[in-house]
Write a protein that holds these residues in place. Structure first.
Motif, PDB file in Angstrom:
ATOM      1  N   GLU A   5       6.889 -63.190  14.854  1.00 39.09           N
ATOM      2  CA  GLU A   5       7.240 -65.342  14.657  1.00 39.09           C
ATOM      3  C   GLU A   5       6.733 -65.354  15.630  1.00 39.09           C
ATOM      4  OE1 GLU A   5      10.276 -65.712  11.703  1.00 39.09           O
ATOM      5  OE2 GLU A   5       8.568 -65.354   9.882  1.00 39.09           O
ATOM      6  N   ALA A   6       8.123 -65.353  16.642  1.00 39.94           N
ATOM      7  CA  ALA A   6       8.187 -65.513  17.710  1.00 39.94           C
ATOM      8  C   ALA A   6       7.454 -65.591  19.378  1.00 39.94           C
ATOM      9  CB  ALA A   6       9.811 -64.876  18.768  1.00 39.94           C
ATOM     10  N   GLN A   7       6.496 -64.984  19.238  1.00 46.14           N
ATOM     11  CA  GLN A   7       5.239 -64.945  19.361  1.00 46.14           C
ATOM     12  C   GLN A   7       4.006 -65.899  19.026  1.00 46.14           C
ATOM     13  OE1 GLN A   7       4.169 -60.337  19.519  1.00 46.14           O
ATOM     14  NE2 GLN A   7       4.949 -59.591  21.284  1.00 46.14           N
ATOM     15  N   LEU A   9       4.370 -68.357  17.209  1.00 42.76           N
ATOM     16  CA  LEU A   9       5.061 -69.849  18.381  1.00 42.76           C
ATOM     17  C   LEU A   9       5.288 -70.180  19.324  1.00 42.76           C
ATOM     18  CD1 LEU A   9       6.367 -72.869  16.269  1.00 42.76           C
ATOM     19  CD2 LEU A   9       8.616 -71.460  17.394  1.00 42.76           C
ATOM     20  N   LEU A  10       4.553 -69.068  20.310  1.00 47.12           N
ATOM     21  CA  LEU A  10       4.619 -69.649  21.222  1.00 47.12           C
ATOM     22  C   LEU A  10       2.847 -69.870  21.485  1.00 47.12           C
ATOM     23  CD1 LEU A  10       5.502 -69.065  24.067  1.00 47.12           C
ATOM     24  CD2 LEU A  10       5.662 -67.149  25.002  1.00 47.12           C
ATOM     25  N   ILE A  11       2.753 -68.635  21.481  1.00 49.82           N
ATOM     26  CA  ILE A  11       0.836 -69.245  21.158  1.00 49.82           C
ATOM     27  C   ILE A  11       0.575 -70.466  20.696  1.00 49.82           C
ATOM     28  CG2 ILE A  11      -1.125 -68.151  20.310  1.00 49.82           C
ATOM     29  CD1 ILE A  11      -0.196 -65.357  20.845  1.00 49.82           C
ATOM     30  N   ASP A  12       1.157 -70.849  20.023  1.00 53.13           N
ATOM     31  CA  ASP A  12       0.352 -72.181  19.505  1.00 53.13           C
ATOM     32  C   ASP A  12       1.401 -72.915  19.558  1.00 53.13           C
ATOM     33  OD1 ASP A  12      -0.348 -70.783  16.874  1.00 53.13           O
ATOM     34  OD2 ASP A  12       1.685 -71.217  15.625  1.00 53.13           O
ATOM     35  N   LEU A  13       2.222 -73.189  20.517  1.00 55.07           N
ATOM     36  CA  LEU A  13       2.216 -73.925  21.383  1.00 55.07           C
ATOM     37  C   LEU A  13       1.637 -73.564  22.253  1.00 55.07           C
ATOM     38  CD1 LEU A  13       6.426 -73.256  21.503  1.00 55.07           C
ATOM     39  CD2 LEU A  13       5.411 -75.770  21.225  1.00 55.07           C
ATOM     40  N   LEU A  14       1.387 -72.748  23.426  1.00 53.96           N
ATOM     41  CA  LEU A  14       0.329 -72.741  24.609  1.00 53.96           C
ATOM     42  C   LEU A  14      -0.830 -73.537  24.179  1.00 53.96           C
ATOM     43  CD1 LEU A  14       1.126 -68.966  25.668  1.00 53.96           C
ATOM     44  CD2 LEU A  14       2.118 -71.589  26.887  1.00 53.96           C
ATOM     45  N   ARG A  15      -1.485 -73.440  22.901  1.00 56.53           N
ATOM     46  CA  ARG A  15      -2.780 -73.919  22.580  1.00 56.53           C
ATOM     47  C   ARG A  15      -2.422 -74.813  22.602  1.00 56.53           C
ATOM     48  NH1 ARG A  15      -4.137 -70.045  17.360  1.00 56.53           N
ATOM     49  NH2 ARG A  15      -4.662 -67.854  19.164  1.00 56.53           N
ATOM     50  N   ALA A  16      -1.380 -75.955  21.789  1.00 61.10           N
ATOM     51  CA  ALA A  16      -0.760 -76.802  22.118  1.00 61.10           C
ATOM     52  C   ALA A  16      -1.391 -77.840  23.064  1.00 61.10           C
ATOM     53  CB  ALA A  16       0.290 -77.676  21.006  1.00 61.10           C
TER      54      ALA A  16
END
Length: 519
Positions: A5-7, A9-16
């Motif tokens: 889940e942490a990975q 979330l991190l990927i989503d933040l980087l995409r945003a």
């Protein structure tokens, strides 16, 4: 939250963040530059990254070291010793013996100030030490208006003008002064001294050039100091020297960035009493493209057929003077000061002038008194003529008949400045201190014989670097203020008393410094 889940979330933040960055104008160019630079020369990209990080760290770091002490550490004994040795400088200089003697003998008036005043010791004297030139203090019409205003408006406005201290009487006084002088507008200040001291820095800033007469009064010098402008001086009353200074300024400024340039001078000089040549000043200011600030503190209500000042006396259009500054506290028997000129000049001061913005407004009673005094001068020009007749009578008793003093004031000036004759000063080798002592003895002797006069007194001149070349020491002098409230007989009698007092002091053996024969 587990690792998966942490990975996510991190990927989503980087995409945003990437999507947000791509929306920034020019981001595509920057990304393309980084990709091509890394592909062609990865070492260069690494160096640029290091330099970028160093720049950010340097920008955010303090200018001094925070990890080590940058001062000398003293022991407790050394600190105590330094504290014991330290002596604070006095806020003001200690009074001289002469000043202490004067303070003990200052006459105190009981009751209203008038041509005849009663002192605290019960003695009634002829008062020639007040600026009540037309005896408006005793004018019943003015007194009645002042009482009505006091009952209607109260004692004071209790607030600064332009916010919640401006009253309708202030607006009327400004309109009355503007109409009286013939200018587009006028602004009224609560304090006469601070008017010119505040007007100058309202318009003159660092880098501007001011050309000023060396003999200007203390309040003008304070304004020059506060302005931080570059001050050039010309010899007192010497307009040929003024033109040379102006020509030099214009030559130095040729080809440089345009700067604001001003002439600052007085109409009637406080320290000498002489008068300025306004037509010549106007000619020079227009020739060399300067602005003119004219201090009419001592000429407003005095010069001209109806007391409008130097512009009326020398037949000059008031619109040719950029700023006319004057006092309402002298012959008008009111309080405060004013600056008259074009509307934009006036409105600029309502926000930028510190003495106007940060002071309580002028009490309504004083504003009405000023308006009423102006109306009296306009409708009764003979008031000024009565005072001028008394000036002539007083001068006849003092200047040509005295062997010891000479009057430097203009013939129309009710403030007679009497200095010891230069040949007497030279023959007796009198210092400035000697002259002040002798003149104070003349004041004391005149008072003992029932006539109250005073000496010319000025505050110490500022030592500010911008004024370092403007050293000017006023000549010690007596001040005799003539008033129309006295009869011709009283004026002549007072003049004789003053002349005899001067003669008595100057012929004392103790005052003959070199033992020279008396005149």
């Amino acid at each position: 939250m587990d690792l998966h889940e942490a990975q996510t979330l991190l990927i989503d933040l980087l995409r945003a963040a990437s999507a947000a960055f791509h929306k920034v104008p020019g981001s595509a160019v920057l990304i393309r530059y980084i990709r091509s630079s890394y592909q062609n020369d990865p070492v260069r990209s690494a160096i640029e990254l290091v330099l970028f990080i160093f720049f950010i760290r340097y920008l955010l770091s303090p200018s001094y070291s925070t990890s080590k002490e940058n001062y000398v550490k003293l022991t407790e004994e050394e600190i105590d010793e330094l504290v014991d040795e330290w002596t604070p400088e006095p806020l003001v200089a200690a009074p001289t013996p002469q000043e202490e003697a004067e303070l003990e003998k200052i006459p105190v008036i009981v009751g209203p100030t008038g041509p005849k005043s009663k002192l605290a010791n019960g003695k009634t004297v002829t008062n020639l030490a007040t600026y009540n030139f037309y005896n408006f203090n005793a004018n019943e019409q003015i007194k009645e208006k002042a009482i009505q205003t006091l009952r209607t408006y109260g004692v004071g406005p209790c607030g600064p003008p332009q916010f919640y201290g401006t009253q309708d009487v202030h607006m009327k006084t400004e309109a009355d002064i503007a109409s009286y002088l013939g200018t587009e507008g006028c602004i009224v200040y609560a304090h006469a001294f601070s008017t010119i001291s505040s007007v100058i820095p309202s318009f003159c800033k660092r880098g501007d050039i001011i050309v000023a007469d060396r003999g200007v009064n203390y309040s003008i010098r304070r304004g020059l100091e506060i302005s931080r402008s570059s001050v050039k001086w010309y010899n007192h009353g010497d307009l040929d020297d003024l033109e040379q200074v102006m020509r030099k300024v214009v030559k130095e400024q040729a080809g440089k960035k345009l700067t604001r340039r001003f002439i600052v001078t007085e109409a009637l000089f406080e320290t000498t009493g002489d008068i300025n040549d306004l037509p010549k000043l106007i000619e020079l200011k227009e020739k060399y493209k300067f602005r003119l600030m004219l201090d009419e503190t001592w000429s407003f209500g005095v010069l001209g057929r109806t007391g409008r000042g130097l512009t009326e006396a020398q037949n000059v259009d008031p619109s040719q003077v950029d700023m006319i500054i004057g006092s309402l506290a002298g012959p008008l028997c009111a309080g405060g000061g004013f600056c008259a000129g074009a509307k934009d000049v006036v409105e600029h001061q309502r926000i930028s002038s510190t003495a106007y913005t940060f002071s309580a407004a002028l009490p309504a009673m004083l504003a009405v008194t000023a308006s009423e005094s102006i109306n009296l001068l306009q409708s009764n020009p003979e008031i000024l003529q009565q005072c001028r007749d008394n000036i002539r009578l007083m001068r006849a008793q003092l200047d040509p008949r005295s062997d010891w003093v000479v009057c430097t004031s203009a013939p129309e000036n009710p403030v007679m400045i009497l200095i010891i004759k230069p040949d007497v000063v030279h023959a007796r080798r009198l210092t400035i201190e000697d002259q002040e002592r002798l003149l104070q003895e003349c004041v004391d002797e005149a008072l003992a014989n029932g006539v109250l006069i005073t000496r010319l007194k000025t505050a110490s001149i500022s030592k500010h670097t911008s004024l370092k070349d403007g050293n000017y020491v006023p000549t010690p002098a007596l001040k005799v203020c003539v008033t129309s409230g006295l009869s011709k007989k009283d004026v002549e009698k007072a003049g004789v008393t003053i002349r005899h007092a001067i003669t008595k002091v100057m012929t004392r053996k103790t005052n003959n410094k070199l033992g020279l024969p008396t005149a």
